[in-house]
Design a protein around this motif. Structure first.
Motif, PDB file in Angstrom:
ATOM      1  N   ARG A   1      79.376 -41.182-102.403  1.00  0.00           N
ATOM      2  CA  ARG A   1      80.293 -40.097-102.792  1.00  0.00           C
ATOM      3  C   ARG A   1      80.057 -39.613-104.229  1.00  0.00           C
ATOM      4  NH1 ARG A   1      85.490 -40.829-101.748  1.00  0.00           N
ATOM      5  NH2 ARG A   1      85.125 -42.063 -99.879  1.00  0.00           N
TER       6      ARG A   1
ATOM      7  N   ASP B   1      75.536 -38.108 -92.069  1.00  0.00           N
ATOM      8  CA  ASP B   1      76.842 -37.552 -91.705  1.00  0.00           C
ATOM      9  C   ASP B   1      77.997 -38.382 -92.268  1.00  0.00           C
ATOM     10  OD1 ASP B   1      75.972 -39.605 -90.020  1.00  0.00           O
ATOM     11  OD2 ASP B   1      77.407 -39.055 -88.459  1.00  0.00           O
ATOM     12  N   LYS B   2      77.694 -39.530 -92.891  1.00  0.00           N
ATOM     13  CA  LYS B   2      78.764 -40.413 -93.396  1.00  0.00           C
ATOM     14  C   LYS B   2      78.985 -40.232 -94.901  1.00  0.00           C
ATOM     15  CE  LYS B   2      78.689 -42.973 -89.431  1.00  0.00           C
ATOM     16  NZ  LYS B   2      77.570 -42.287 -88.795  1.00  0.00           N
TER      17      LYS B   2
ATOM     18  N   ALA C   1      80.479 -38.630 -98.377  1.00  0.00           N
ATOM     19  CA  ALA C   1      81.776 -38.061 -98.749  1.00  0.00           C
ATOM     20  C   ALA C   1      81.620 -37.364-100.093  1.00  0.00           C
ATOM     21  CB  ALA C   1      82.822 -39.173 -98.838  1.00  0.00           C
TER      22      ALA C   1
ATOM     23  N   ASP D   1      79.516 -33.648-105.306  1.00  0.00           N
ATOM     24  CA  ASP D   1      79.234 -33.585-103.872  1.00  0.00           C
ATOM     25  C   ASP D   1      77.780 -33.971-103.630  1.00  0.00           C
ATOM     26  OD1 ASP D   1      79.073 -33.069-101.233  1.00  0.00           O
ATOM     27  OD2 ASP D   1      79.350 -30.900-101.369  1.00  0.00           O
TER      28      ASP D   1
ATOM     29  N   THR E   1      76.476 -37.464 -85.574  1.00  0.00           N
ATOM     30  CA  THR E   1      76.977 -36.153 -85.163  1.00  0.00           C
ATOM     31  C   THR E   1      76.654 -35.132 -86.245  1.00  0.00           C
ATOM     32  OG1 THR E   1      78.964 -34.870 -84.663  1.00  0.00           O
ATOM     33  CG2 THR E   1      79.264 -36.760 -86.102  1.00  0.00           C
TER      34      THR E   1
ATOM     35  N   GLU F   1      78.604 -32.560 -86.745  1.00  0.00           N
ATOM     36  CA  GLU F   1      79.866 -31.887 -87.088  1.00  0.00           C
ATOM     37  C   GLU F   1      80.208 -32.040 -88.569  1.00  0.00           C
ATOM     38  OE1 GLU F   1      81.332 -30.080 -84.782  1.00  0.00           O
ATOM     39  OE2 GLU F   1      79.850 -30.739 -83.318  1.00  0.00           O
ATOM     40  N   THR F   2      79.944 -33.222 -89.140  1.00  0.00           N
ATOM     41  CA  THR F   2      80.355 -33.481 -90.527  1.00  0.00           C
ATOM     42  C   THR F   2      79.257 -33.156 -91.545  1.00  0.00           C
ATOM     43  OG1 THR F   2      79.708 -35.781 -90.187  1.00  0.00           O
ATOM     44  CG2 THR F   2      82.031 -35.254 -89.927  1.00  0.00           C
TER      45      THR F   2
ATOM     46  N   SER G   1      80.939 -39.555 -80.037  1.00  0.00           N
ATOM     47  CA  SER G   1      79.852 -39.905 -80.967  1.00  0.00           C
ATOM     48  C   SER G   1      79.051 -41.106 -80.482  1.00  0.00           C
ATOM     49  CB  SER G   1      80.432 -40.203 -82.355  1.00  0.00           C
ATOM     50  OG  SER G   1      81.287 -41.317 -82.279  1.00  0.00           O
TER      51      SER G   1
END
Length: 773
Positions: A386, A426-427, A429, A435, A474, A476-477, A605
């Motif tokens: 992160r 995708d994991k 944060a 970012d 996935t 999506e993220t 997933s």
């Protein structure tokens, strides 16, 4: 007081001028000059000394000589071995050169008509003041310049003639010939003294400057000598102590490392600057560790180091097939990349994003790619990252600063063109520290990553030769801008047959070796493996299958060590002895026809799953209740389906006022798991109609599709995953949107053969096919 002109021998002087009262040695070498001296010696020993305007003129004429000279007397004459003469002369009086009789031949000499000039002296206080000032200033000059012996001053103290004082001082000054000639031509003593004072003040100032410069230089030399002496002493002390000059040895080692690397010029310059700072820095200073770390990082990067790619597609295909069963689409894409590289010889690497459920072999596939093309492999896991500095590095102003994970990965790989795996992208944060996904844009953009900038190393680093492989469960993220830079390849769930092959070819040999067993001491039949897959695991990948095989190996190992058996053969009949009771019973979801219970297909997933939808209609006031942690899209899908049923109440033989007297409760079991998406639309409508009309839903049937208010069935995603899940659970018939029929081409032949697929495009068809009469 002037007298008559005298005809006398003339001696031209080069680069010097003699004043009246001066006694000086002169070396005479030119033929004409020697003859002039000899002529003077034969007469009254007096000779006219006149300076040349340019010292380089070898044969001067009248225009090359000044207008004034000095009548001098030759005191001594000495013949030198070279043939030249050395004479000692004393200046007697100024003389104006009236005419010069030039020598017609070399063996003759110059003669001149010289008019002696007496000095004009005015007896006043100003002349005396000037005399004293000249003597005082001359004394200061002698002290400052140290060019003249201080004893010379004694001759000045007793000299009362101001003109003679001026001439004597002029003779000692280092002024140029033109200025000396002006003093010689100044017959008026006051004028001569004023000019001389000007020149003397100027020379005094120059002498002061020279003294300052000399002192500074001497001071610097003394300091350098002192430092050198102290360093030599330190070397001697260290030698006696047996330590040696460790710092110099360390810097020499760094220089040696630099010579072995193909470093860019700006990096070499920076390292040399840092090494210079390190050498001058006290050894116990904390910053020296920071400099060492920085230099170590720069030198550990693989500047200009490349490995040779293997472009043999047959060998690469064999490696991929040996390591992985199935995954044909991914293997085909990798071989295509190699073929293009072999044709173009370009070094730009692609960015492949392997997306699929856990356990399908995304990470191990990246290892296989590296082996297939014979490249180094490095991996970075991005799960939970992160902080932007994890990617781009910390600035060196911070304590504990270090380069980012990308640069660290390049260090460990040791070359500029490794296979670089970014795991679990995708994991990631983001929080107040930045970012990291946005920082990855530069890394994964082929147009930017040839000058990747890490905050720690501060130099652009070329990442364009790297073969990037990214994995995710996935998409999506993943931020859209980052996803746009990658080529997404979907890895789907394994079929039962694929799992059996993976178990036989890869997992069983691997676990046997890990547990000290062999093919003779443990054998698992194919049927037993199928039962493990069906009854003990429900997953998209093969991780649980691997765990179950490991459990069988442990049990067998224990029995062999305790000498209960010498070897073991595992079949479907004795499987429960090794793994315990069956976890998943066969066909427990679609085994029989029931009212209000319909089986849908979901895409999660972790792969495809069967989704049980239960609906109960009770007396009430027309409420619609949904439970089981449903997302907004799924709730709206249920509302749309309910409205469709109300619009078709007559055709479905329902009371037109049923919505005022009947409550409907829709529940999806496993309520703790979040569920969302439109693909359960037709499943929920079928279950509601079944509950309202009391008609059973046929056994062994499952469905997927989105519904509209008018009853149309729209296509959905994840068809391959859903169909594989249905095959895994033993579903015999599937209703799916007509537009999704083209997606069935991706399915294995045995799955297509085992399931009956019925295309539908309207809800009326679905109800007619799914509900019993």
């Amino acid at each position: 007081m002037e007298t008559k002109p005298r005809l006398m021998p003339l001696l031209p002087l080069r680069g010097m001028l003699v004043f009246p009262g001066m006694i000086i040695n002169l070396d005479v070498g030119r033929e004409r000059s020697i003859h002039a001296v000899e002529a003077a010696m034969t007469s009254d020993k007096q000779i006219l000394l006149v300076s040349q305007k340019e010292a380089v003129t070898m044969e001067p004429g009248q225009k090359d000589l000044f207008k004034y000279g000095v009548i001098a007397e030759i005191k001594q004459l000495l013949k030198l071995p070279s043939g030249a003469l050395r004479i000692l002369v004393e200046g007697l009086a100024r003389a104006k050169v009236e005419t010069i009789i030039e020598a017609p031949a070399v063996d003759t000499y110059f003669q001149a008509n010289a008019l002696p000039m007496d000095s004009v002296v005015s007896e006043d206080n100003e002349v005396e003041a000037l005399r004293r000032m000249l003597i005082e200033t001359f004394e200061q000059w002698i002290i400052a310049s140290k060019k003249v012996n201080s004893e010379v001053l004694l001759t000045f103290k007793d000299q009362t003639d101001p003109g003679r004082v001026a001439d004597m001082i002029a003779g000692y000054l280092s002024i140029n010939i033109e200025e000396k000639e002006q003093l010689l031509e100044a017959v008026d003593v006051k004028e001569r003294m004023n000019k001389l004072y000007t020149y003397l003040c100027k020379e005094l100032e120059i002498a002061g400057l020279e003294k300052n410069i000399s002192q500074q230089v001497r001071k610097q030399i003394e300091q350098n000598q002192k430092e050198y002496y102290l360093r030599e002493q330190m070397k001697a002390i260290n030698k006696e102590l047996g330590e040696g000059d460790e710092r110099q040895a360390e810097i020499d080692e760094y220089k040696k490392q630099m010579s072995e690397l193909d470093l860019p010029a700006e990096v070499v310059e920076k390292i040399n600057k840092e090494l210079d700072r390190l050498y001058k820095m006290p050894p116990m200073m904390a910053e020296s560790a920071v400099i060492r770390n920085y230099i170590d990082v720069l030198l550990s990067l693989p500047w200009g180091k490349f490995t040779e790619d293997n472009f043999d597609l047959e060998v690469a295909a064999k490696v991929l097939d040996k390591d992985h069963y199935g995954l044909e689409k991914v293997k085909e894409r990798i071989l295509e990349y190699l073929a293009v590289r072999a044709l173009t010889k370009q070094s730009k690497g692609p960015i492949l994003c392997l997306v699929g459920p856990p356990g399908v072999g995304k990470t191990s596939l990246a290892h296989s790619v590296a082996r297939a093309i014979e490249r180094k492999f490095t991996r970075v896991s991005l799960g939970g990252v992160r902080d932007e500095a994890e990617i781009r590095g910390h600035r060196r102003t911070y304590i504990g600063a270090m380069p980012g994970r990308i640069i660290h990965g390049m260090q460990t790989s040791g070359c500029m063109n490794p296979v670089f795996l970014l795991d679990e992208i995708d994991k990631m944060a983001s929080d107040f520290r930045g970012d990291p996904a946005s920082a990855l844009l530069e890394v994964l953009d082929p147009e930017q990553n040839n000058t990747f900038s890490d905050h720690y190393i501060e130099f652009p680093f070329d990442l364009s030769h790297v073969f990037w492989i990214v994995t995710a469960n996935t998409v999506e993220t993943i931020p859209p801008a980052l996803l746009d830079r990658m080529e997404v390849i979907q890895l789907t769930s394994y079929t039962e047959d694929e799992k059996v092959k993976i178990g036989e070819l890869h997992l069983l040999p691997k676990e046997r070796q890990a547990h000290g067993l062999t093919a003779k001491t443990l054998n698992i039949t194919e049927t037993a493996l199928r039962h493990v897959i069906r009854e003990y695991t429900r997953e998209a990948g093969v991780r649980n299958l691997e765990r179950k095989i490991a459990a069988i190996c442990r049990k067998t190992g224990h029995r062999i060590v305790t000498k209960q058996v010498k070897s073991a053969k595992v079949t479907e009949k004795n499987l429960t002895k090794y793994l315990g009771p069956v976890i998943f019973l066969e066909s427990d979801l679609t085994a029989k026809a029931e009212i209000g219970i319909c089986t849908g297909l979901a895409w999660t997933s972790v792969g495809g799953e069967l989704l049980k939808v239960e609906v109960l209609a009770t007396n009430g006031k027309g409420g619609l209740v949904l439970t089981g942690q449903l997302g907004d899209v799924m709730k709206e899908s249920a509302q749309a389906g309910y409205t469709y049923i109300r619009s078709r109440a007559k055709e479905l033989h329902l009371d037109e006022k049923f919505y005022e007297t009947t409550d409907i409760h829709i529940h999806l079991p496993e309520g703790a798991i979040p569920k969302d998406g439109p693909s359960a639309g037709i499943t929920m409508v079928t279950a509601m109609v079944s509950a309202l009309t009391k008609r059973c839903i046929k056994a062994g049937i499952a469905m997927t599709g989105e519904i509209t208010l008018s009853g149309k069935v729209l296509p959905v995603g994840g068809i391959k995953e859903k169909m594989l899940a249905a095959h895994r659970y033993g579903v015999k018939t599937i209703l799916l949107p007509e537009q999704n029929m083209q997606d069935l081409e991706e399915l294995p032949v045995n799955v297509r053969a085992a399931i009956k697929f019925i295309p539908v495009n309207h809800m009326d068809q679905v109800l007619k096919l799914a509900l019993e009469e």
